[in-house]
Scaffold this active site. Sequence first.
Site, mmCIF file in Angstrom:
data_model
loop_
_atom_site.group_PDB
_atom_site.id
_atom_site.type_symbol
_atom_site.label_atom_id
_atom_site.label_comp_id
_atom_site.label_asym_id
_atom_site.label_seq_id
_atom_site.Cartn_x
_atom_site.Cartn_y
_atom_site.Cartn_z
ATOM 1 N N ASP A 237 -28.755 -26.261 -52.085
ATOM 2 C CA ASP A 237 -29.344 -26.683 -53.355
ATOM 3 C C ASP A 237 -28.238 -27.315 -54.199
ATOM 4 O O ASP A 237 -27.090 -27.397 -53.785
ATOM 5 C CB ASP A 237 -30.013 -25.494 -54.053
ATOM 6 C CG ASP A 237 -29.022 -24.397 -54.409
ATOM 7 O OD1 ASP A 237 -27.806 -24.578 -54.173
ATOM 8 O OD2 ASP A 237 -29.457 -23.355 -54.922
ATOM 9 N N PHE B 229 -29.965 -24.939 -60.630
ATOM 10 C CA PHE B 229 -30.964 -23.905 -60.895
ATOM 11 C C PHE B 229 -30.310 -22.558 -61.162
ATOM 12 O O PHE B 229 -30.670 -21.844 -62.094
ATOM 13 C CB PHE B 229 -31.928 -23.802 -59.713
ATOM 14 C CG PHE B 229 -32.928 -22.695 -59.860
ATOM 15 C CD1 PHE B 229 -33.987 -22.822 -60.746
ATOM 16 C CD2 PHE B 229 -32.800 -21.509 -59.145
ATOM 17 C CE1 PHE B 229 -34.909 -21.784 -60.905
ATOM 18 C CE2 PHE B 229 -33.710 -20.471 -59.301
ATOM 19 C CZ PHE B 229 -34.767 -20.611 -60.188
ATOM 20 N N GLN C 155 -39.759 -33.356 -60.943
ATOM 21 C CA GLN C 155 -39.948 -32.446 -62.078
ATOM 22 C C GLN C 155 -41.158 -32.914 -62.888
ATOM 23 O O GLN C 155 -41.925 -33.761 -62.438
ATOM 24 C CB GLN C 155 -38.671 -32.405 -62.936
ATOM 25 C CG GLN C 155 -37.489 -31.726 -62.242
ATOM 26 C CD GLN C 155 -37.711 -30.219 -62.047
ATOM 27 O OE1 GLN C 155 -38.627 -29.621 -62.611
ATOM 28 N NE2 GLN C 155 -36.859 -29.602 -61.224
ATOM 29 N N GLY D 202 -39.308 -27.050 -59.928
ATOM 30 C CA GLY D 202 -39.761 -26.546 -61.228
ATOM 31 C C GLY D 202 -41.026 -25.712 -61.176
ATOM 32 O O GLY D 202 -41.624 -25.428 -62.205
ATOM 33 N N ASP E 268 -38.616 -22.536 -49.069
ATOM 34 C CA ASP E 268 -37.533 -21.554 -49.065
ATOM 35 C C ASP E 268 -37.881 -20.460 -50.056
ATOM 36 O O ASP E 268 -38.595 -20.703 -51.032
ATOM 37 C CB ASP E 268 -36.202 -22.176 -49.501
ATOM 38 C CG ASP E 268 -36.119 -22.318 -51.008
ATOM 39 O OD1 ASP E 268 -36.795 -23.210 -51.557
ATOM 40 O OD2 ASP E 268 -35.418 -21.505 -51.651
ATOM 41 N N CYS F 235 -46.192 -6.941 -33.635
ATOM 42 C CA CYS F 235 -44.960 -7.714 -33.840
ATOM 43 C C CYS F 235 -43.998 -7.397 -32.708
ATOM 44 O O CYS F 235 -43.844 -6.235 -32.329
ATOM 45 C CB CYS F 235 -44.338 -7.341 -35.188
ATOM 46 S SG CYS F 235 -42.764 -8.158 -35.500
ATOM 47 N N CYS G 64 -40.676 -8.093 -32.801
ATOM 48 C CA CYS G 64 -39.273 -8.124 -33.250
ATOM 49 C C CYS G 64 -38.570 -6.857 -32.760
ATOM 50 O O CYS G 64 -39.215 -5.871 -32.412
ATOM 51 C CB CYS G 64 -39.176 -8.247 -34.768
ATOM 52 S SG CYS G 64 -39.424 -6.711 -35.683
ATOM 53 N N CYS H 182 -39.558 -3.591 -34.626
ATOM 54 C CA CYS H 182 -40.861 -3.004 -34.276
ATOM 55 C C CYS H 182 -40.859 -2.443 -32.861
ATOM 56 O O CYS H 182 -41.594 -1.509 -32.560
ATOM 57 C CB CYS H 182 -41.967 -4.037 -34.449
ATOM 58 S SG CYS H 182 -42.325 -4.340 -36.203
ATOM 59 N N HIS I 15 -37.328 -7.803 -39.307
ATOM 60 C CA HIS I 15 -38.788 -7.841 -39.205
ATOM 61 C C HIS I 15 -39.375 -8.878 -40.173
ATOM 62 O O HIS I 15 -40.254 -9.660 -39.801
ATOM 63 C CB HIS I 15 -39.416 -6.478 -39.488
ATOM 64 C CG HIS I 15 -40.902 -6.579 -39.655
ATOM 65 N ND1 HIS I 15 -41.750 -6.668 -38.567
ATOM 66 C CD2 HIS I 15 -41.678 -6.711 -40.765
ATOM 67 C CE1 HIS I 15 -42.983 -6.839 -39.006
ATOM 68 N NE2 HIS I 15 -42.979 -6.858 -40.327
#
Lengths: 399, 423
Positions: free
Chosen positions: A102, A106, A199, A226, A276, A314, A316, A319, A344
């Site tokens: 970024d 911000f 914006q 924004g 994100d 799941c 992962c 799990c 997870h």
Amino acid sequence: MAAPMTKMPSALSLEILAECSTTKARTCKLELPHQTVDTPVFMPVGTQGTMKGLTTSQLEQLNCQLILGNTYHLGMRPGPELLEKAGGLHKFMNWKRALLTDSGGFQMVSLLELAEITEEGVKFQSPYTKEEMLLTPEKSVEIQANIGADIIMQLDDVVHSLTTGPRVEEAMYRSIRWLDRCIAAQKRPREQNLFAIIQGGLDTRLRTICAKEMVKRDTPGYAIGGLSGGEEKDYFWKMVTLSTDILPREKPRYCMGVGYAVDLVVCCALGVDMYDCVFPTRTARFGSALVKTGQLHLNQKQYAKDFRPIDENCDCSTCKQHTRAYLNTIAGRESVACQLISVHNLKFQMDLMRDIRQAIIDDRYPAFIKDYMKTVYPAGDYPTWLRDSLASVNVDLNS
Amino acid sequence: MKFNLHNTQRAPGRLATFSELGRHGNTSMETPGCLLYTRCGSAPNLSHDLLSGIEGVPLVTQIPLPTIVESSDVLEAFGQGVAAFSGRPDTVVCTCTQDPGKSTPTGFNDKKSVSVWAAGGRKKLTLEGFLDLQEVLQPDLMEALSDGDTPADSSSKRVKKSVDRTLEFLDGCLDAKQSRQELRDVEVLGVIEGSELLEERLRSARETAKRPVAGYVLDGFHEESMEERTRWSIMKAVLNEIPEDKPRFLPRVGRPDEVLRAVELGVDIFDSTFPYEATERGCALVFSYALASPLPNDAVSRHTPASASSVDDCLGDDGGTVCDFDGQGENGDLNSRTVYEMKLSDQRFVEDFTAVVEGCQCYCCVNHTRAYINHLINAKELLAGVLLMIHNFHHFFQFFQSVRKALRDGTMQRLKAEINKCR
């Protein structure tokens, strides 16, 4: 305001694999210098060159293709000079896939009480040295060049999404001027992709002007900024869909700060490609695990003797190996709990995006949306904004 | 459970195979070796996936009771023991009463109970409570309940009491093997107390040796508890009193020079709190344990993996404590850095883009630099502890491999010289 005359070079290509025949959803291959990314993509946030105790190998195993670093934090620590000496953030943290940074603006406005915005840039006091510093669009681009991410963001004039009045308009026009300064300052356009940030607050007119002006600048990609600041969801989705209507089909669109599953499903339908959010990893730190129906607060007593995995479906590593009861035992006490839940939660996000992409490819995204919302709202008590936003892309939740 | 000695000489140390451990008939570990230190069954900072990527992870997982005592009702409901509960059903579990990775407050034990400190505060363990807990934990080996609260200034009366109570607890544990079905197959380790009083130590050793224990725990020999000069002579005397055919455990001793010294005296099994403590203080183990070739030591040292960095970096400029080796001083604080490690938060590593230990094959050293770990520590990022724990465990486990090899090859003196280069 003068529009640029030349076509901007770019270090990415976007191949649209499929477009939904009902909604504005699409799935693409986004080729970046370090990685070809499947979109729609969720980008986990690795603020300081690391992701909440996970190794880069674990991130690869989770199929993370593109992660985010924060310029404000990285610029403070370890600092742009060191990152340049290290050969960029990729090498410094040993991450071989794609990175996005970024602009740093911000964080300054949101973290620092003393930040002051002028036409020149954002003036702030370093929390470390107490020195007065100025982040200009040029400086932001320079620091991001040192970091070396695949995608860099313009410095924008961020106002809180609940702000109204002339300040919103001022910030919108200033963001366009700052974009021009970022474009002029960029030295590595064939290695890094500069994204513009639209914006204009919650004002249709201002958003439209901003989006149109930025499209003229022909940047490699566009972000919708924004938003996600606590505004009414009714305004949120309208700003998103307005922006994707204006943005060119052949460029990636990135909606900043979005990470809740329902929002992701909706924004994909509105034609957004990238997202994100710190949410999945931040909430893991507080012992909260993501499931389709919401979150399990694993430190609550109700899970103390619950010997099921977080999610039976799941696959992962958390799990597969651990029960809710074990996680309840170690949550808040052993640092490994945060990592296990982060694994997870990231898997949850990655799987959701994978399922979305597959549904678009199969051209069954509307059915996917309805199924998903039915799971989240089994009683069918859909919020108005959800019905409206989906109806705007021809998906009727009631049918 | 079997313990087969491969060499019978007392010096320079014992090589043995420790096998058929509890429910895990076909497993074995070579000694000298160490236990895997865990909290609640998880290695500090490491998911099981990351742990399993480390070379030479110990077969036996150590679970300190304070880290799990508050979950006894959960384990009871679960019903399959702490190994399965923690997600590693195939590991061999050895419980210990106190947490070797934390210091235990003193002055809380009484005739009927031993206090341990859990996350939520003090927990009193009576013999019955202790045995109930073991029933739900279902360990393969358990350290018998013991009263080891005898800090350096304890009166001889207090020390005598600690020996008496510990023996009583041991008898209670051994009786329970008969009376409690669930504990029948659990091997019991006898704990030898006695602080720095030779006669009490000998009494504790002799009395414990009379009982059908599976092995011996030499409690209270870690550096903060005892004066250096008495420590080794008492340890030697105790080891002389106990039978040769059972393993000897030495908790909380992990500094490589001390490990070698204890191995030479006949200790078999250590814990792995040393690499954990180094991780906690932001340090990486860098001492050299490798004997690359049969050349004279000084010719070899520059070319072995760890030594390239160890000497200069160990003797840092950050004022870190350099622990004494032969008892000239007392630097027993858990927080003090030893000469065997590198403090990676130090300013001089900010731009050091080399591996922590050049040539080390652990995940951390293969993938990351000192500069990155320095950044992670300064930014207080979790990954710092993860990467350091991976390296430090790897380094420590490899060190034990090297100790066993030196015993086999008769090169202990050379290994000692290599280790001493760090000083």
